[in-house]
Design a protein around this motif. Structure first.
Motif: not given
Ligand code: 3PG
Ligand code: MG
Length: 349
Positions: A31-32, A60-61, A77-80, A95-100
């Motif tokens: 959770r955030i 974002s990363h 996902a939780p951030v989105a 978008l999905e975590n850039t660091r993936f």
């Protein structure tokens, strides 16, 4: 300081805009734990919507994913979901975590092309990541017309004040876990401050063999624990008396008082990084004492940066008592070094 051109001047009506935000928020059990960075990113998103953007793709990363397991832990996902809840407009997606993508941290042009694909304009609002030359902060800005977001600009304006003639004493207080990142920066920065107070893991690195060419004040006592665990056996010890194998997880009461005294006399303060493992309440008192001391000084121009320090300040309800709450940790430190940040340098004036 040179300011990059503003998103206010970008023509975005009917266009697809790629926004790099720093949504790298602290997480706890998925959770955030503090959404300051998300909320700080909203004004730029709202401006783009007001100016008629057809689609806003936010990237974002999150964290520093390395293993396969980390892909679940650091999924965006939780951030989105929080962004969607706060923005309430279907034109905005995350978008999905850039660091993936392994290309991200290599500043790979191929990954930057994939991010840019289908977008007309790029806006960098990720002040907290502007010290990273990564695909989403640097390479992509060479592929699309690039602009600075409102948060990025506001951060540069406020932190820029610390680069000019500051009122003295200027007290710099630093801690946190990213020791390797911060040492190099401190080396260049320490000379600008009158007093440098160090807590947390970094203090242990500097003890004995200080590689810096200026004096730093280190903790004289710590809250030590028998192991790195929230429920470990613990006690207050003078640093020379920490039992073998035990770990210092917070600054002790004597150190808190000494640091608070320095902060009370300051006219300019910059605080980055907690004094210990403040996520665990038993080791949070040192960080809270610093938050209180910074907030109590209402004569100083005070800046607090870094996700964890900001979280501590928020949890204590003190964010309204400092002059500027920065969303940047490492980025603020590098800016204070006098460097132009790669994510800023690549945006035209
Ligand atoms: C931060 O939290 O300092 C920024 O989001 C950058 O993260 P990083 O240190 O993992 O690059
Ligand atoms: Mg940080």
């Amino acid at each position: 300081m040179r300011l990059p051109r503003s998103v206010r001047d970008a023509d975005v009506a009917g266009r697809t805009v790629l926004v790099r935000a720093d949504l790298n928020v602290p997480l706890e059990d998925g959770r955030i734990a503090d959404d300051t960075r998300i909320r700080a990113s909203l004004p730029t998103l709202r401006l783009l919507l007001d100016h008629g953007a057809a689609e806003v793709r936010v990237c974002s990363h999150l964290g520093r994913p390395k293993t396969e397991e980390d892909r679940a832990r650091y999924a965006i996902a939780p951030v989105a979901a929080r962004v969607a809840e706060l923005v309430g407009d279907e034109r905005v997606g995350v978008l999905e975590n850039t660091r993936f993508d392994p290309g991200e941290t290599a500043n790979d042009e191929g990954f930057a092309r994939r991010l840019a694909d289908g977008c007309d304009v790029y806006v960098n609002d990720a002040f907290g990541s502007a010290h990273r030359a990564h695909s989403s902060t640097e390479a992509v800005a060479r592929l699309l017309p690039a602009y600075a977001g409102l948060l990025l600009l506001e951060e540069l304006e406020h932190l820029g004040r610390l680069l000019g003639d500051v009122e003295r004493p200027f007290v710099l207080i630093s801690g946190g876990a990213k020791v390797a990142d911060k040492l190099g920066v401190l080396r260049n920065l320490g000379g600008r401050a009158d007093t440098v107070l160090i807590g947390g893991k970094m203090a242990e690195e500097l003890r004995g063999d200080n590689p810096l060419d200026f004096e730093v004040e280190l903790p004289s006592d710590v809250v030590a624990a028998s192991r790195f665990a929230e429920d470990a056996e613990s006690g207050v010890y003078a640093v020379e008396q920490i039992p073998d194998g035990w770990l210092g997880l917070d600054i002790g009461p004597e150190t808190r008082e000494r640091f608070a005294g320095k902060l009370a006399d300051a006219r300019t303060i910059f605080w980055n990084g907690p004094m210990g493992v403040f996520e665990w309440p038993r080791f949070a008192e040192g960080t809270n004492a610093v938050a209180e001391a910074v907030a109590a000084n209402d004569r100083a121009f005070s800046v607090v940066g870094g996700a964890d320090s900001v979280r501590a300040l928020n949890e204590a309800g003190l964010a309204g008592h400092v002059s500027w709450v920065s969303t940047g940790g490492g980025a603020s430190l590098e800016l204070l070094e006098g460097k132009e940040l790669p994510g800023v340098a690549v945006i035209p004036s």
